[in-house]
Design a protein around this motif. Sequence first.
Motif, mmCIF file in Angstrom:
data_model
loop_
_atom_site.group_PDB
_atom_site.id
_atom_site.type_symbol
_atom_site.label_atom_id
_atom_site.label_comp_id
_atom_site.label_asym_id
_atom_site.label_seq_id
_atom_site.Cartn_x
_atom_site.Cartn_y
_atom_site.Cartn_z
ATOM 1 N N MET A 251 0.852 -1.194 0.000
ATOM 2 C CA MET A 251 0.000 0.000 0.000
ATOM 3 C C MET A 251 0.890 1.247 0.000
ATOM 4 N N THR A 252 1.665 1.391 -1.092
ATOM 5 C CA THR A 252 2.718 2.403 -1.158
ATOM 6 C C THR A 252 2.332 3.554 -2.076
ATOM 7 N N GLN A 253 3.117 4.619 -2.017
ATOM 8 C CA GLN A 253 2.869 5.738 -2.918
ATOM 9 C C GLN A 253 3.051 5.312 -4.370
ATOM 10 N N THR A 254 4.000 4.424 -4.602
ATOM 11 C CA THR A 254 4.204 3.906 -5.964
ATOM 12 C C THR A 254 2.945 3.222 -6.484
ATOM 13 N N ALA A 255 2.280 2.475 -5.612
ATOM 14 C CA ALA A 255 1.036 1.808 -6.015
ATOM 15 C C ALA A 255 -0.019 2.827 -6.415
ATOM 16 N N TYR A 256 -0.183 3.857 -5.600
ATOM 17 C CA TYR A 256 -1.173 4.890 -5.922
ATOM 18 C C TYR A 256 -0.804 5.641 -7.195
ATOM 19 N N ASP A 257 0.466 5.888 -7.389
ATOM 20 C CA ASP A 257 0.900 6.596 -8.597
ATOM 21 C C ASP A 257 0.576 5.796 -9.858
ATOM 22 N N HIS A 258 0.466 4.488 -9.728
ATOM 23 C CA HIS A 258 0.064 3.647 -10.863
ATOM 24 C C HIS A 258 -1.456 3.604 -11.006
ATOM 25 N N MET A 259 -2.162 3.457 -9.901
ATOM 26 C CA MET A 259 -3.606 3.259 -9.927
ATOM 27 C C MET A 259 -4.384 4.499 -10.376
ATOM 28 N N LEU A 260 -4.012 5.646 -9.854
ATOM 29 C CA LEU A 260 -4.833 6.843 -10.056
ATOM 30 C C LEU A 260 -4.926 7.267 -11.524
ATOM 31 N N PRO A 261 -3.821 7.327 -12.280
ATOM 32 C CA PRO A 261 -3.955 7.708 -13.690
ATOM 33 C C PRO A 261 -4.771 6.701 -14.500
ATOM 34 N N LEU A 262 -4.709 5.422 -14.152
ATOM 35 C CA LEU A 262 -5.493 4.433 -14.871
ATOM 36 C C LEU A 262 -6.983 4.621 -14.635
ATOM 37 N N ALA A 263 -7.350 4.950 -13.401
ATOM 38 C CA ALA A 263 -8.761 5.208 -13.111
ATOM 39 C C ALA A 263 -9.247 6.440 -13.857
ATOM 40 N N ALA A 264 -8.399 7.464 -13.971
ATOM 41 C CA ALA A 264 -8.767 8.646 -14.746
ATOM 42 C C ALA A 264 -8.933 8.293 -16.219
ATOM 43 N N ARG A 265 -8.068 7.426 -16.726
ATOM 44 C CA ARG A 265 -8.178 6.957 -18.118
ATOM 45 C C ARG A 265 -9.507 6.222 -18.321
ATOM 46 N N LEU A 266 -9.869 5.414 -17.343
ATOM 47 C CA LEU A 266 -11.118 4.669 -17.423
ATOM 48 C C LEU A 266 -12.316 5.615 -17.412
ATOM 49 N N ALA A 267 -12.309 6.597 -16.516
ATOM 50 C CA ALA A 267 -13.406 7.559 -16.457
ATOM 51 C C ALA A 267 -13.545 8.324 -17.766
ATOM 52 N N ASP A 268 -12.428 8.715 -18.350
ATOM 53 C CA ASP A 268 -12.468 9.401 -19.650
ATOM 54 C C ASP A 268 -13.071 8.492 -20.719
ATOM 55 N N GLY A 269 -12.725 7.204 -20.669
ATOM 56 C CA GLY A 269 -13.288 6.256 -21.620
ATOM 57 C C GLY A 269 -14.788 6.114 -21.460
ATOM 58 N N PHE A 270 -15.255 6.058 -20.217
ATOM 59 C CA PHE A 270 -16.701 6.007 -19.984
ATOM 60 C C PHE A 270 -17.387 7.228 -20.597
ATOM 61 N N ARG A 271 -16.812 8.390 -20.401
ATOM 62 C CA ARG A 271 -17.419 9.613 -20.943
ATOM 63 C C ARG A 271 -17.477 9.574 -22.472
ATOM 64 N N ARG A 272 -16.437 9.075 -23.085
ATOM 65 C CA ARG A 272 -16.442 8.975 -24.550
ATOM 66 C C ARG A 272 -17.558 8.051 -25.025
ATOM 67 N N LEU A 273 -17.744 6.922 -24.349
ATOM 68 C CA LEU A 273 -18.801 5.998 -24.739
ATOM 69 C C LEU A 273 -20.178 6.615 -24.573
ATOM 70 N N ILE A 274 -20.373 7.308 -23.486
ATOM 71 C CA ILE A 274 -21.666 7.950 -23.242
ATOM 72 C C ILE A 274 -21.976 8.953 -24.353
ATOM 73 N N GLY A 275 -20.972 9.726 -24.740
ATOM 74 C CA GLY A 275 -21.166 10.664 -25.842
ATOM 75 C C GLY A 275 -21.383 9.956 -27.168
ATOM 76 N N LYS A 276 -20.597 8.946 -27.442
ATOM 77 C CA LYS A 276 -20.706 8.219 -28.712
ATOM 78 C C LYS A 276 -22.092 7.624 -28.899
ATOM 79 N N HIS A 277 -22.664 7.082 -27.850
ATOM 80 C CA HIS A 277 -23.960 6.409 -27.946
ATOM 81 C C HIS A 277 -25.129 7.322 -27.565
ATOM 82 N N ASP A 278 -24.835 8.585 -27.366
ATOM 83 C CA ASP A 278 -25.870 9.596 -27.090
ATOM 84 C C ASP A 278 -26.766 9.179 -25.925
#
Length: 463
Positions: free
Chosen positions: A346-373
């Motif tokens: 449960m280290t800072q290195t772990a969080y530094d890996h996890m957080l940008p991936l979750a942001a990438r995932l959220a951005d992907g969800f938003r793109r899908l929502i827009g794509k499918h109206d």
Amino acid sequence: MTASGISPSAVETFAARERERFLQRNPKSVALAERARHSLFGGVPMHWMADWSTPVPLFVERAKGARFHDVDGHTYIDFCLGDTGSMFGHSPEPIARAIAEQGNNGLTTMLPGEDAVVCGELLAARFGLPFWQVTATATDSNRYVLRWARAITRRNTLLVFDGCYHGTVDDVMVRSRDGATVHRSGLIGQAYDLSQHSRSIPFNDLAALEAALAQGDVCALLCEPAMTNIGMVLPEPGFMQQCRELTRKYGSLLIIDETHTISTDIGGCTRLWDLDPDFFVVGKPIAGGVPCGIFGCSAAMADAMQRVRQQASADSHGHGHSGMGTTLSANALAMHCMRANLEQVMTQTAYDHMLPLAARLADGFRRLIGKHDLKWSVTELGARSEFQFCPLAPKTGAEAEAAFHDELQMALHLYLINRGILITPFHNMCLCCPDTSAADVDLLIATLDQALSELLAIPGARE
């Protein structure tokens, strides 16, 4: 047409096809489910394990990192991760070693070892509270902290937010309905009226918060810094700081439960947002998936707890029973694993890996929502992100609940499972761990895109 924008008939057509696909794809799980129903209530070791989207339970053979394997030989990318119990991946190497090391050195003795001292020091340094106790689960931690809060304040009423999640503590099994506190629907075997000593109010409602505290009978506000179990609901700017100020103003304590929100930062929202609680709770992820919970307290609370203990001892001639703790609390195995988790997983290195991936995932969800109206929204918090069937991110538990579409949610989840991806059941939350990759995230987005395309292609889906 439902609020989700997709017709129920199309959802059922889509789901029926996926149920049949699952049954054909998983003959060993089907066979185990049939065998289990003769010895396990509901065919599972805990009844809610049958509440997934699958027509029969999916039986797991093994799990490692961000993946697990079922008994039929299929591999899954896991974005559920035991609903945070395996927040840092399944069986991290340091935890596996710690289990092996302690396995021959005793599992439980009712006595402390050096690991306990080290864990206390690590917890104090990480979360900023000086004194700690170790329990078996977060439910236990919340239950015991509530006892301390009632004893210290000599008040009985617990204040919670509508739709909260704090494990299975009896006192939190309430909801707010038209300004009144009522039992949660589906609550089984409740013998007394919980509203006598529990009060539920909407999240993000400062007026309701102050009105509840102003009655002068609230021992504590028990809350997550962001709601996570009724769909994710984030606090409005400054709301959590007002929780701290108002609890102090009216003589109530503030208990912060970060069992889920610890995915936000190495010190949780508590450190990230400087929340300054009287008590702080974390459960299932703290020992790397080994059952364990903790609670910390301020120096002032530790002094008050000591006074309470001294008085209880005097009243009972030294033979009192606090009503707290189980024999397996702070057992040697849990302590050794917690130490390994805090030091190496449960280290800072772990969080530094996890957080940008979750942001990438959220951005992907938003793109899908827009794509499918679709009139949906996305909520993200640290390593968590979730898509919700409402146009604006909910601000209260009631708003989040109003956006539920169980049939659609379960159909989409089942589609993903049938293609080797697992997300959290009961709502659409996804969690990234240190073993999650960008390719994993992209595959989830691509597969969900495929699911929506197929669903919306069903005749009448948008009617």
